[in-house]
Scaffold this active site. Structure first.
Site, PDB file in Angstrom:
ATOM      1  N   TRP A 157       0.773  -1.336   0.047  1.00 54.98           N
ATOM      2  CA  TRP A 157       0.322  -0.034  -0.146  1.00 54.98           C
ATOM      3  C   TRP A 157       0.797   1.465   0.026  1.00 54.98           C
ATOM      4  CZ3 TRP A 157       1.584   2.399   4.359  1.00 54.98           C
ATOM      5  CH2 TRP A 157       2.287   1.721   5.138  1.00 54.98           C
ATOM      6  N   ASN A 158       2.222   1.372   0.185  1.00 61.15           N
ATOM      7  CA  ASN A 158       3.038   2.433   0.512  1.00 61.15           C
ATOM      8  C   ASN A 158       3.072   3.111  -0.775  1.00 61.15           C
ATOM      9  OD1 ASN A 158       4.924   0.695  -0.560  1.00 61.15           O
ATOM     10  ND2 ASN A 158       6.305   1.266   0.942  1.00 61.15           N
ATOM     11  N   LYS A 181      -2.506  -7.855  -7.992  1.00 66.08           N
ATOM     12  CA  LYS A 181      -3.367  -7.901  -6.639  1.00 66.08           C
ATOM     13  C   LYS A 181      -2.551  -6.929  -5.760  1.00 66.08           C
ATOM     14  CE  LYS A 181      -2.954  -9.370  -2.688  1.00 66.08           C
ATOM     15  NZ  LYS A 181      -3.245  -8.001  -2.096  1.00 66.08           N
ATOM     16  N   ALA A 183      -2.488  -4.128  -2.585  1.00 65.64           N
ATOM     17  CA  ALA A 183      -2.876  -4.340  -1.094  1.00 65.64           C
ATOM     18  C   ALA A 183      -4.214  -3.573  -0.942  1.00 65.64           C
ATOM     19  CB  ALA A 183      -2.190  -3.321  -0.465  1.00 65.64           C
ATOM     20  N   GLY A 234       6.634  -6.513  -0.874  1.00 68.71           N
ATOM     21  CA  GLY A 234       5.997  -6.323   0.595  1.00 68.71           C
ATOM     22  C   GLY A 234       7.148  -6.751   1.533  1.00 68.71           C
ATOM     23  N   GLU A 256      10.761  -8.124  -3.895  1.00 65.44           N
ATOM     24  CA  GLU A 256      11.160  -7.159  -3.554  1.00 65.44           C
ATOM     25  C   GLU A 256      10.670  -6.810  -2.199  1.00 65.44           C
ATOM     26  OE1 GLU A 256      13.156  -4.659  -4.995  1.00 65.44           O
ATOM     27  OE2 GLU A 256      13.185  -5.179  -6.941  1.00 65.44           O
ATOM     28  N   LEU A 257      11.596  -6.944  -0.969  1.00 65.72           N
ATOM     29  CA  LEU A 257      11.254  -7.068   0.236  1.00 65.72           C
ATOM     30  C   LEU A 257      11.554  -5.925   1.273  1.00 65.72           C
ATOM     31  CD1 LEU A 257      12.011 -11.017   0.502  1.00 65.72           C
ATOM     32  CD2 LEU A 257       9.680  -9.816  -0.202  1.00 65.72           C
ATOM     33  N   CYS A 290      10.438   1.231   1.883  1.00 70.43           N
ATOM     34  CA  CYS A 290      11.213   0.146   2.146  1.00 70.43           C
ATOM     35  C   CYS A 290      12.754   0.592   2.216  1.00 70.43           C
ATOM     36  CB  CYS A 290      11.219  -0.750   1.085  1.00 70.43           C
ATOM     37  SG  CYS A 290      11.306  -0.186  -0.527  1.00 70.43           S
ATOM     38  N   GLU A 387      12.042  -3.386  10.810  1.00 72.66           N
ATOM     39  CA  GLU A 387      11.698  -2.144  10.206  1.00 72.66           C
ATOM     40  C   GLU A 387      10.583  -1.500  11.271  1.00 72.66           C
ATOM     41  OE1 GLU A 387       9.898  -3.969   6.635  1.00 72.66           O
ATOM     42  OE2 GLU A 387      10.622  -2.105   5.468  1.00 72.66           O
TER      43      GLU A 387
HETATM   44  P1  NAD Z   1       2.719  -7.013   3.367  1.00 74.11           P
HETATM   45  O1  NAD Z   1       3.740  -8.120   3.188  1.00 74.11           O
HETATM   46  O2  NAD Z   1       1.861  -7.348   4.412  1.00 74.11           O
HETATM   47  O3  NAD Z   1       1.801  -6.863   1.967  1.00 74.11           O
HETATM   48  C1  NAD Z   1       2.210  -6.717   0.880  1.00 74.11           C
HETATM   49  C2  NAD Z   1       1.250  -7.480  -0.099  1.00 74.11           C
HETATM   50  O4  NAD Z   1       1.202  -8.875   0.186  1.00 74.11           O
HETATM   51  C3  NAD Z   1      -0.151  -6.981   0.120  1.00 74.11           C
HETATM   52  O5  NAD Z   1      -0.738  -6.858  -1.133  1.00 74.11           O
HETATM   53  C4  NAD Z   1      -0.899  -7.956   0.884  1.00 74.11           C
HETATM   54  O6  NAD Z   1      -2.114  -8.031   0.547  1.00 74.11           O
HETATM   55  C5  NAD Z   1      -0.146  -9.230   0.332  1.00 74.11           C
HETATM   56  N1  NAD Z   1      -0.055 -10.290   1.311  1.00 74.11           N
HETATM   57  C6  NAD Z   1      -0.354 -10.348   2.541  1.00 74.11           C
HETATM   58  N2  NAD Z   1      -0.429 -11.728   2.789  1.00 74.11           N
HETATM   59  C7  NAD Z   1      -0.149 -12.470   1.974  1.00 74.11           C
HETATM   60  C8  NAD Z   1       0.061 -13.808   1.758  1.00 74.11           C
HETATM   61  N3  NAD Z   1      -0.131 -14.686   2.943  1.00 74.11           N
HETATM   62  N4  NAD Z   1       0.415 -14.318   0.359  1.00 74.11           N
HETATM   63  C9  NAD Z   1       0.564 -13.365  -0.484  1.00 74.11           C
HETATM   64  N5  NAD Z   1       0.273 -12.079  -0.331  1.00 74.11           N
HETATM   65  C10 NAD Z   1       0.123 -11.785   0.840  1.00 74.11           C
HETATM   66  O7  NAD Z   1       3.478  -5.687   3.280  1.00 74.11           O
HETATM   67  P2  NAD Z   1       2.672  -4.144   3.772  1.00 74.11           P
HETATM   68  O8  NAD Z   1       2.661  -3.969   5.056  1.00 74.11           O
HETATM   69  O9  NAD Z   1       1.673  -4.087   2.572  1.00 74.11           O
HETATM   70  O10 NAD Z   1       4.111  -3.328   3.011  1.00 74.11           O
HETATM   71  C11 NAD Z   1       5.104  -2.858   3.802  1.00 74.11           C
HETATM   72  C12 NAD Z   1       6.350  -3.790   3.227  1.00 74.11           C
HETATM   73  O11 NAD Z   1       6.611  -3.710   1.925  1.00 74.11           O
HETATM   74  C13 NAD Z   1       7.571  -3.287   4.089  1.00 74.11           C
HETATM   75  O12 NAD Z   1       8.454  -4.562   4.502  1.00 74.11           O
HETATM   76  C14 NAD Z   1       8.339  -2.858   3.037  1.00 74.11           C
HETATM   77  O13 NAD Z   1       9.900  -2.763   3.331  1.00 74.11           O
HETATM   78  C15 NAD Z   1       8.032  -3.372   1.772  1.00 74.11           C
HETATM   79  N6  NAD Z   1       8.401  -2.873   0.579  1.00 74.11           N
HETATM   80  C16 NAD Z   1       9.376  -3.486  -0.041  1.00 74.11           C
HETATM   81  C17 NAD Z   1       9.670  -2.581  -1.443  1.00 74.11           C
HETATM   82  C18 NAD Z   1      10.894  -2.988  -2.290  1.00 74.11           C
HETATM   83  O14 NAD Z   1      10.826  -2.425  -3.495  1.00 74.11           O
HETATM   84  N7  NAD Z   1      11.574  -3.764  -1.695  1.00 74.11           N
HETATM   85  C19 NAD Z   1       8.820  -1.381  -1.815  1.00 74.11           C
HETATM   86  C20 NAD Z   1       7.906  -1.036  -1.120  1.00 74.11           C
HETATM   87  C21 NAD Z   1       7.565  -1.843   0.339  1.00 74.11           C
END
Ligand code: NAD
Length: 486
Positions: A157-158, A181, A183, A234, A256-257, A290, A387
């Protein structure tokens, strides 16, 4: 909202807008404006069936899409770029009301995403093959490059628009249909791509956007043999689980985590520049990126002066609803995010850190939080490992280059790192020594479509943007041509 054309509450599947329609098991999920708590609308809570439908449509669209001359796929990408740029104010507003970031940052995100479509429209025409010198006189070795096939993308979502853009642009340019898909907190900026797809006449099935329970959608992505690649942005925890499931079905994956960026300021740095860089790298998007600096290491000679100047700037940031003019920091995304920020501050202060700016919820209430600076932070505090994903800057004092390299690398993450120094030799030593995918020297932001974005260690694998960004969507095929003798 000034323009409601982009505001859709239905999924875009196989070129059609699909609502819950009262079918069994179909529900909706409410989406709120984090700045006001107001309900903006409700979106479908779809699961495996609709995901399968999107995959079937993408699979059907694939042969034609991959066979288009790259110049034609490039034209579609440029059309998406133009639509984003022509409507960036409206799309920025939509992004601000669902995610909270200040409007200028939101408009900037739309333009940033658009730049990926432009970049990959150009790269689409440069997916060259190769000829390898043959060890046999009468045989030739040819390499061709092919799109991997149907792609499933999951995004956070960010950056509700740009995270999708980075994936969608590369996939479409390479010749891959894509199912996105987003957020559930921020579905509307994603659906806006469906409106654009309709407007530009993107072939049906090439792009689908689906919202719902992430686990069943991800399971369908992993298990459906018609889908060949999963790209995820995520958290590290979710990414690890998803990657292992995807690999069990031998899907290509890009991850991309999360990150835990160190920002290191040496005594020889330009102090003012370092303060500016730390401000942008820490407080942009309320600390919810991130690549946000999560540990600010300052060498002993500059520590006190940096702490003073930086905390003064943090206190001066204007917090509020991102739609209001002059706002520099919006709300956090949810109450849960605020609780994490509070937990990190409480843990740090209990262990000896002191708050020199902010430290508590803003007087505006809801999820607004004061930009916060902590000094005398030490390695045993939670904030040094997890984080924070919020507007909290921990300052750590260090003495030597050797010591700070060890500390900076002492994390499971490896996404971005920042260094402030005016010593050229030290710059190079830091580039070599820091175990991160991206290093910025004397800069607080490094993202651009022309450079590869991505991490090492727990921050994932694969790269987005740059000419390397296409590799994640391409298979290399080796052809041996024999029988050339007369
Ligand atoms: P999140 O991992 O909770 O969610 C990310 C996505 O994954 C959402 O669409 C969510 O619905 C989905 N998701 C949740 N549970 C799932 C599952 N069991 N299986 C598959 N998909 C699932 O992360 P968040 O809170 O939405 O975002 C913040 C995180 O994202 C932070 O850790 C941040 O560092 C990371 N991020 C990384 C980058 C990058 O490019 N490396 C960029 C932006 C954000």
């Amino acid at each position: 909202m000034t323009d409601r054309r982009f505001f859709r509450q239905e999924c875009y599947i196989a070129g059609e807008w699909v609502g819950p329609n009262g079918a069994a098991g179909d529900e909706t999920v409410e989406v709120r404006n984090p700045a006001t708590g107001e309900i903006l609308g409700a979106v479908p809570n779809f699961g495996r069936d609709q995901t399968k439908r999107a995959i079937d449509a993408a699979y059907e669209a694939f042969p034609e899409w991959r066979s288009l001359p790259p110049q034609d796929r490039a034209r579609y990408c440029m059309a998406i770029h133009d639509a984003l740029m022509d409507n960036r104010d409206e799309l920025g507003e939509l992004l601000t009301i669902e995610m909270g970031k200040p409007l200028p940052e939101a408009i900037g995100e739309i333009a940033f995403g658009a730049a990926f479509f432009k970049w990959f429209s150009e790269e689409a025409t440069r997916i060259y093959g190769d000829v390898i010198p043959s060890p046999w006189p009468n045989k030739r070795i040819i390499l061709t490059k092919e799109p991997v096939g149907v792609v499933g993308a999951i995004t956070p979502w960010n950056f509700p628009s740009a995270m999708l853009a980075r994936k969608m642009a590369a996939a479409l340019a390479a010749g891959c249909p894509i199912i996105c898909k987003p957020a559930i907190e921020t579905p509307f900026s994603a659906f806006a791509y469906g409106v654009i797809a309709d407007d530009i006449g993107l072939p049906k099935g090439v792009l689908s956007i689906i919202t719902g329970d992430p686990a069943p959608i991800a399971d369908e992505f992993c298990e459906n043999p018609k889908l060949r690649k999963i790209t995820f942005t995520g958290s590290t925890a979710v990414g690890k689980g998803l990657a292992s499931k995807a690999l069990a079905h031998m899907k290509r994956v890009s991850m991309e985590l999360g990150g835990h960026a160190p920002l290191i300021i040496f005594d020889d740095a330009d102090l003012e520049r370092a303060v500016e860089g730390a401000m942008i790298s820490k407080f942009r998007n309320s600390g919810q990126t991130c690549v946000c600096s999560n540990r600010i290491y300052v060498q002993a000679g500059l520590y006190d002066e940096f702490a003073e100047r930086f905390s003064a700037k943090a206190r001066a940031l204007k917090v509020g609803d991102g739609l209001e003019s002059g706002i520099q920091q919006g709300p956090l995304i949810t109450e849960k995010a605020v609780l994490k920020v509070e937990d990190h501050i409480a843990d740090a202060t209990q262990k000896g850190a002191s708050v020199i700016a902010g430290g508590k919820r803003d007087h505006l209430g809801l999820t607004f939080f004061e930009p916060t600076v902590l000094r005398d932070v030490t390695a045993d505090m939670k904030i040094m490992r997890e984080e924070t994903f919020g507007p909290v800057a921990p300052l750590i004092k260090f003495d030597s280059e050797e010591e700070v390299v060890i500390q900076a690398n002492n994390t499971e993450y490896g996404l971005a790192a920042y260094v402030y120094t005016n010593d050229l030799g030290r710059s190079w030593r830091m580039i070599d020594a820091l175990e991160y995918g991206m290093i910025a020297i004397n800069e607080g932001v490094s993202s651009t479509p022309v450079a590869p974005f991505g991490g090492v260690k727990g921050s994932g694998q694969g790269r987005e943007g740059s000419r390397y960004g296409l590799d994640d969507y391409i298979n290399i095929k080796y052809a041996l041509i024999g029988g050339l003798e007369k």
